[in-house]
Design a protein around this motif. Structure first.
Motif, PDB file in Angstrom:
ATOM      1  N   THR A   4       0.837  -1.206   0.000  1.00  0.00           N
ATOM      2  CA  THR A   4       0.000   0.000   0.000  1.00  0.00           C
ATOM      3  C   THR A   4       0.872   1.256   0.000  1.00  0.00           C
ATOM      4  OG1 THR A   4      -1.719  -1.183   1.211  1.00  0.00           O
ATOM      5  CG2 THR A   4      -1.813   1.230   1.234  1.00  0.00           C
ATOM      6  N   CYS A   5       1.912   1.228   0.799  1.00  0.00           N
ATOM      7  CA  CYS A   5       2.848   2.374   0.823  1.00  0.00           C
ATOM      8  C   CYS A   5       3.478   2.582  -0.546  1.00  0.00           C
ATOM      9  CB  CYS A   5       3.930   2.144   1.869  1.00  0.00           C
ATOM     10  SG  CYS A   5       3.340   2.173   3.572  1.00  0.00           S
ATOM     11  N   LEU A   6       3.751   1.466  -1.237  1.00  0.00           N
ATOM     12  CA  LEU A   6       4.353   1.565  -2.563  1.00  0.00           C
ATOM     13  C   LEU A   6       3.420   2.292  -3.525  1.00  0.00           C
ATOM     14  CD1 LEU A   6       6.587   0.805  -4.555  1.00  0.00           C
ATOM     15  CD2 LEU A   6       5.485  -1.412  -4.847  1.00  0.00           C
ATOM     16  N   GLU A   7       2.129   2.005  -3.422  1.00  0.00           N
ATOM     17  CA  GLU A   7       1.155   2.680  -4.281  1.00  0.00           C
ATOM     18  C   GLU A   7       1.162   4.189  -4.040  1.00  0.00           C
ATOM     19  OE1 GLU A   7      -0.716   1.484  -6.684  1.00  0.00           O
ATOM     20  OE2 GLU A   7      -0.008  -0.576  -6.440  1.00  0.00           O
ATOM     21  N   ASP A  12       9.190   7.131  -9.843  1.00  0.00           N
ATOM     22  CA  ASP A  12       9.554   7.261 -11.258  1.00  0.00           C
ATOM     23  C   ASP A  12      10.926   6.656 -11.525  1.00  0.00           C
ATOM     24  OD1 ASP A  12       7.235   8.771 -12.103  1.00  0.00           O
ATOM     25  OD2 ASP A  12       8.087  10.441 -10.951  1.00  0.00           O
ATOM     26  N   LEU A  13      11.834   6.824 -10.557  1.00  0.00           N
ATOM     27  CA  LEU A  13      13.207   6.333 -10.720  1.00  0.00           C
ATOM     28  C   LEU A  13      13.681   5.726  -9.406  1.00  0.00           C
ATOM     29  CD1 LEU A  13      15.904   6.127 -12.324  1.00  0.00           C
ATOM     30  CD2 LEU A  13      16.471   8.406 -11.431  1.00  0.00           C
ATOM     31  N   ILE A  14      14.229   4.532  -9.485  1.00  0.00           N
ATOM     32  CA  ILE A  14      14.785   3.856  -8.308  1.00  0.00           C
ATOM     33  C   ILE A  14      16.279   3.711  -8.522  1.00  0.00           C
ATOM     34  CG2 ILE A  14      14.829   1.722  -6.961  1.00  0.00           C
ATOM     35  CD1 ILE A  14      11.894   1.314  -7.920  1.00  0.00           C
ATOM     36  N   ILE A  15      17.083   4.207  -7.576  1.00  0.00           N
ATOM     37  CA  ILE A  15      18.539   4.120  -7.669  1.00  0.00           C
ATOM     38  C   ILE A  15      19.045   3.255  -6.528  1.00  0.00           C
ATOM     39  CG2 ILE A  15      20.709   5.406  -7.649  1.00  0.00           C
ATOM     40  CD1 ILE A  15      19.170   7.845  -8.656  1.00  0.00           C
ATOM     41  N   MET A  16      19.805   2.235  -6.872  1.00  0.00           N
ATOM     42  CA  MET A  16      20.427   1.372  -5.860  1.00  0.00           C
ATOM     43  C   MET A  16      21.939   1.537  -5.984  1.00  0.00           C
ATOM     44  SD  MET A  16      18.219  -2.166  -5.969  1.00  0.00           S
ATOM     45  CE  MET A  16      19.211  -2.869  -4.651  1.00  0.00           C
ATOM     46  N   ASP A  17      22.536   2.196  -5.002  1.00  0.00           N
ATOM     47  CA  ASP A  17      23.980   2.383  -5.003  1.00  0.00           C
ATOM     48  C   ASP A  17      24.646   1.187  -4.329  1.00  0.00           C
ATOM     49  OD1 ASP A  17      26.399   3.589  -5.452  1.00  0.00           O
ATOM     50  OD2 ASP A  17      26.254   4.979  -3.771  1.00  0.00           O
ATOM     51  N   GLU A  18      25.827   0.798  -4.848  1.00  0.00           N
ATOM     52  CA  GLU A  18      26.545  -0.384  -4.359  1.00  0.00           C
ATOM     53  C   GLU A  18      25.602  -1.587  -4.295  1.00  0.00           C
ATOM     54  OE1 GLU A  18      29.622  -0.407  -4.186  1.00  0.00           O
ATOM     55  OE2 GLU A  18      30.244   1.668  -3.919  1.00  0.00           O
ATOM     56  N   PHE A  19      24.910  -1.806  -5.393  1.00  0.00           N
ATOM     57  CA  PHE A  19      23.830  -2.795  -5.393  1.00  0.00           C
ATOM     58  C   PHE A  19      24.321  -4.232  -5.209  1.00  0.00           C
ATOM     59  CE2 PHE A  19      25.165  -3.017  -9.785  1.00  0.00           C
ATOM     60  CZ  PHE A  19      24.957  -4.341 -10.148  1.00  0.00           C
ATOM     61  N   PHE A  47      10.493  -2.628  -8.315  1.00  0.00           N
ATOM     62  CA  PHE A  47      11.197  -2.569  -9.599  1.00  0.00           C
ATOM     63  C   PHE A  47      10.234  -2.577 -10.785  1.00  0.00           C
ATOM     64  CE2 PHE A  47      14.773  -5.087  -7.340  1.00  0.00           C
ATOM     65  CZ  PHE A  47      15.224  -3.928  -6.738  1.00  0.00           C
ATOM     66  N   ASP A  48       9.102  -3.277 -10.645  1.00  0.00           N
ATOM     67  CA  ASP A  48       8.164  -3.450 -11.759  1.00  0.00           C
ATOM     68  C   ASP A  48       6.988  -2.491 -11.681  1.00  0.00           C
ATOM     69  OD1 ASP A  48       9.753  -5.560 -12.613  1.00  0.00           O
ATOM     70  OD2 ASP A  48       8.621  -7.054 -11.462  1.00  0.00           O
ATOM     71  N   TYR A  49       7.046  -1.520 -10.806  1.00  0.00           N
ATOM     72  CA  TYR A  49       5.914  -0.617 -10.607  1.00  0.00           C
ATOM     73  C   TYR A  49       5.617   0.170 -11.882  1.00  0.00           C
ATOM     74  CZ  TYR A  49       3.072   3.256  -8.926  1.00  0.00           C
ATOM     75  OH  TYR A  49       2.076   4.171  -8.763  1.00  0.00           O
ATOM     76  N   SER A  50       4.344   0.357 -12.149  1.00  0.00           N
ATOM     77  CA  SER A  50       3.921   1.216 -13.258  1.00  0.00           C
ATOM     78  C   SER A  50       2.538   1.748 -12.945  1.00  0.00           C
ATOM     79  CB  SER A  50       3.906   0.432 -14.577  1.00  0.00           C
ATOM     80  OG  SER A  50       2.951  -0.613 -14.523  1.00  0.00           O
ATOM     81  N   ASP A  51       2.207   2.876 -13.563  1.00  0.00           N
ATOM     82  CA  ASP A  51       0.856   3.421 -13.449  1.00  0.00           C
ATOM     83  C   ASP A  51       0.429   3.886 -14.839  1.00  0.00           C
ATOM     84  OD1 ASP A  51       2.141   5.856 -13.880  1.00  0.00           O
ATOM     85  OD2 ASP A  51       2.202   6.354 -11.753  1.00  0.00           O
ATOM     86  N   LYS A  52      -0.634   4.643 -14.909  1.00  0.00           N
ATOM     87  CA  LYS A  52      -1.167   5.017 -16.219  1.00  0.00           C
ATOM     88  C   LYS A  52      -0.278   6.010 -16.953  1.00  0.00           C
ATOM     89  CE  LYS A  52      -4.066   8.639 -14.157  1.00  0.00           C
ATOM     90  NZ  LYS A  52      -5.460   9.118 -13.968  1.00  0.00           N
TER      91      LYS A  52
END
Length: 854
Positions: A4-7, A12-19, A47-52
């Motif tokens: 729910t928090c994710l919604e 728009d952009l997810i950055i993972m440093d030292e992944f 990672f797979d989040y999308s909206d309209k």
């Protein structure tokens, strides 16, 4: 709830440093626990989040995103091939594309094996297609590839003084006999790495066996062998008398020659990369003119301990013998070396008032005696470098003028009033900015703000610091009331205040903060500068520091006061240039570029203060006592370490709270001691040691060529020490174009870069004929197996990148090495090596990756 928090987050952009630290979130292990499965599912929902409107994009950042190269004996652990394919599969997020890339990798491997017989034509075609596919989701810019020889700024420095001496051989034979008696295997590799093994070793098999014999005290064999081979033991009596300790080890002897016998141990800070005038005294010695710190890597835990103890001891010993030829090294003797810069009350007077000439942030004096500003105006300088006497005389003229403008009753005859030494800078501020200066002096907690200490915590119990600060305030009150009268000015007053203005920590710290936009009279910058200056008292009150400065400037009694000697020492090493360079680096390394001004001041001041207040640490060793026909005993002892330290948590000399490893690294990344840092593989990856070091010592060679590069990568980094040295030499004239000379020089260097050049130039790579470079030191004993290993390692180093993305990399490298001439292989690699460096933006359709993960 997390979903729910994710919604609501709507990323728009997810950055993972030292992944690479979070690989478990990218791919799900077949043996994952329920908790790990839940974390993976939540991560992939993100990672797979999308909206309209759009789908999220994922950017993974890492310099080591997967294991770069796997040796055959490492296959049971993380494999390069599996690691690489797993990362690539996540990024592509497409089974068909992943299979296509895997097919190309297989074709690339086959063509590499056919290379010696059929040439490069098909290989280049496969390489180009593979690059095209991989660049859709992956980009990697190699700083080494910037230079034509693919070495970046790296040069190998031939070792010196590596031939074993007679005592070294005796040292080995003694250890070998004892090891044989204890039932241990060969000690040759230990002997090549560290001396006095029985003293310094801890949880090694041979040490456990030795400790067992001493505890039972029933077997006289080992005791007799020790009596017959006294050279294997560290002499506690020699340490107490500051006698020279034979290194008994060629590598250690070579290191001591480079970092101690060179005279570097007489420097409290490294010479600045951009001195504003020609340095003098100890800082002018040719052996230290280009000195840089040393980062030492070893495979053995005993090595950092032995290096820290014995290099620090030799540096400390030489420092104390500079002042007293019969100095001794006992706790009692050390306690007698009391701090010379202290705030005491004696014979009815406050004896520490002259110290304010060092630590008072005098704004007006600082503005008129700025060596950088004076150097900018000095058009007659030879080779762009001014002489100190010339700048000193110009500054002194200004100081005389300021002294003449002070409206205080000055008696022309009578006794000399030494209060002028500390009152002069304050009176200058009260004349030119009375309101701002009074406001600063009347702060309720000024003494605490200045010292950075609660009450008198960390100070001498007899300190009257608060009373001294209150006396400054009384001078202000007397001036406003018109009741201030001072006796005759000392004849050298203008000279002393010029020294204080040009080199006093108070004025120097204040000007360094000005370089990024502060005026000087605001409370925040004055408080920050005052705290930094006060922290210098810790440095200048160290027994070794006092011995160095007193030794250089002339003994104890009947000479100029120590506080004045400190000023002249600081001028000799151009403390102003040192701090300007350090603050410039700190502001970026602390992430303060876009911070609010008050936070920048606080963070920079706290960083400087914590380094200057670094407490002397200690490492333990066993004092081994062997008595004929009586007993063999181990007595725990410790040795002080400061000039050289091992990376990690440190026990302090006073037995207080241990020094954290991040503070040890911060000190190494400063211009101050330690000048040597020794570590095992713990310091090999992901840590920066480059701010004041561009020399890596491979005490023991790694087996994997990637580890060699990782080690050297610790000092081959953004705005590193070698970069700044070359920048200062090439763009010195640019300092007249801005407030911060380093910003001006880097901007000029960037504007001079080749058209289309990567931003790696000049921030990561800046070569200069005859200039500084990244030094690779491999102290190998002549004709030893280490010389053969180095040749093999360097050979693998030039070939292993060709095995990128391949199964059984070591076999492929061995095949290529046996079929291709070394020089030809290096030239060929420039044609057939996979290049993932991104093209210029205008050459990329759509301006970048068309896929959501990169």
């Amino acid at each position: 709830m997390a979903l729910t928090c994710l919604e609501w987050l709507q990323p728009d952009l997810i950055i993972m440093d030292e992944f690479q630290r979070f690989k478990h979130l990218l791919t799900l292990d077949s043996e994952a626990t329920d908790h790990e499965k839940g974390a993976w599912e939540l991560a992939h929902s993100l990672f797979d989040y999308s909206d309209k409107h759009s789908a999220v994009r994922v950017l993974l950042l890492s310099a080591t995103p997967y294991k770069m190269y796997t040796l055959n004996d490492e296959q049971e652990g993380d494999s390069h091939y599996e690691d690489f394919l797993g990362t690539l599969s996540f990024l592509l997020n497409d089974t068909a594309r992943s299979a296509d890339v895997e097919r190309l990798l297989d074709a690339y491997s086959k063509e590499l094996h056919r290379l010696p017989s059929v040439g490069v034509e098909t290989l280049v075609r496969v390489k180009t297609e593979l690059e095209s596919q991989m660049r859709r989701v992956m980009a990697r810019t190699e700083r080494l590839s910037i230079s034509k020889d693919r070495n970046g700024m790296l040069r190998e420095v031939p070792p010196s003084m590596m031939a074993p001496q007679t005592r070294d051989i005796d040292h080995y034979l003694g250890h070998a006999r004892i090891g044989h008696s204890l039932g241990s295997g060969s000690l040759v590799d230990y002997w090549k790495s560290a001396p006095y093994l029985l003293n310094f070793m801890e949880e090694y098999e041979v040490k456990r066996a030795f400790r067992g014999r001493t505890e039972s005290n029933t077997d006289p064999t080992v005791r007799q062998l020790l009596l017959e081979s006294p050279s294997v033991l560290l002499s506690h009596a020699d340490l107490k008398r500051y006698r020279a300790v034979d290194p008994c080890n060629a590598r250690l002897r070579s290191l001591i020659h480079d970092v101690v016998e060179s005279g570097a141990c007489r420097l409290l800070w490294l010479p600045p990369s951009l001195p504003y005038y020609a340095l003098f005294d100890e800082f002018a010695q040719s052996a230290v003119a280009t000195f840089t710190k040393r980062l030492v890597f070893s495979c053995w835990n005993v090595v950092p301990k032995a290096i820290a103890a014995l290099v620090s001891y030799e540096a400390e010993r030489r420092c104390h013998l500079m002042q007293h030829s019969k100095a001794i090294n006992t706790p009692e003797a050390r306690r007698k070396r009391r701090a010379l810069l202290r705030f005491a009350f004696s014979d009815g007077r406050f004896t520490g008032m002259p110290i304010f000439a060092l630590i008072y942030p005098g704004v007006h004096l600082a503005k008129q005696t700025d060596s950088l500003a004076l150097a900018k105006r000095n058009s007659s300088a030879t080779d762009g470098v001014s002489s100190f006497p010339e700048l000193f005389e110009r500054a002194k003229t200004r100081v005389k003028s300021m002294l003449a403008s002070i409206p205080v009753t000055k008696r022309a005859d009578g006794p000399v009033d030494e209060d002028w030494y500390w009152a002069g800078p304050l009176l200058m501020d009260l004349v030119h900015q009375p309101d701002a200066t009074t406001q600063w002096l009347e702060q309720a907690a000024l003494a605490q703000l200045w010292s950075g200490e609660e009450d008198n915590q960390g100070q001498d119990r007899e300190s009257r610091w608060r009373d001294h600060v209150e006396k400054l305030g009384k001078l202000c009150d007397d001036l406003r009331a018109g009741t201030l009268t001072l006796e005759r000015q000392p004849d050298d007053l203008a000279d002393v205040l010029t020294w204080a203005g040009m080199a006093g920590p108070g004025c120097c710290c204040l000007r360094s903060l000005w370089r990024f936009g502060f005026s000087g009279y605001d409370l925040e910058s004055r408080n920050a500068a005052a705290a930094m200056a006060y922290a210098f008292l810790t440095l200048f009150n160290l027994p070794e520091t006092m011995a160095i400065i007193r030794g250089i400037r002339g003994g104890d009694e009947g000479t100029e006061p120590y506080w004045l000697q400190v000023l002249k020492y600081s001028a000799a090493g151009c403390l102003q240039a040192v701090l300007d360079e350090y603050v410039h680096i700190l502001r970026e390394s602390l992430g303060c570029i876009d911070s609010p001004p008050d936070k920048t001041l606080t963070d920079v001041a706290e960083a400087v203060c914590s380094v200057l207040r670094l407490r002397t640490s200690r490492v333990g060793y066993d004092h081994i006592i062997a008595k004929p026909r009586r007993y063999l005993r181990l007595v725990p002892q410790s040795m002080r370490v400061r000039y050289a330290m091992r990376f990690g948590k440190q026990e302090t000399e006073d037995g207080g709270e241990p020094t954290r490893e991040d503070l040890v690294r911060a000190a190494f990344n400063s211009p101050f001691w330690p000048f040597v840092m020794a570590t095992t593989s713990i310091g090999q990856e992901g840590l920066d040691f480059h701010h004041y070091c561009h020399a890596v010592v491979h005490w023991n060679l790694p087996t994997n060529p990637v580890d060699l590069e990782q080690r050297e990568g610790r000092v081959h980094r953004y705005k590193g020490h070698a970069i700044r040295k070359n920048l200062a030499h090439k763009y010195r004239q640019a300092i007249s174009e801005g407030v911060d000379p380093w910003t001006s020089m880097f901007l000029k260097a960037r504007s001079d870069s080749r058209p289309g050049a990567s931003e790696i130039e000049p921030f990561w790579v800046l070569t200069l004929e005859g200039g500084a470079y990244i030094e690779r030191h491999v102290p190998s004993i002549p004709a030893s197996i280490d010389e053969v290993r180095l040749v093999q390692l360097k050979r693998s180093l030039s070939l292993y990148r060709l095995a990128f993305g391949q199964l059984r990399q070591a076999d492929l490298v061995e095949f290529l090495g046996s079929h291709l001439d070394g020089q030809y292989a290096e030239e060929l690699s420039r044609t057939i090596l996979l290049n993932l460096q991104p093209p210029e933006a205008e050459n990329v359709p759509g301006g970048g990756s068309s896929l959501p993960r990169t």
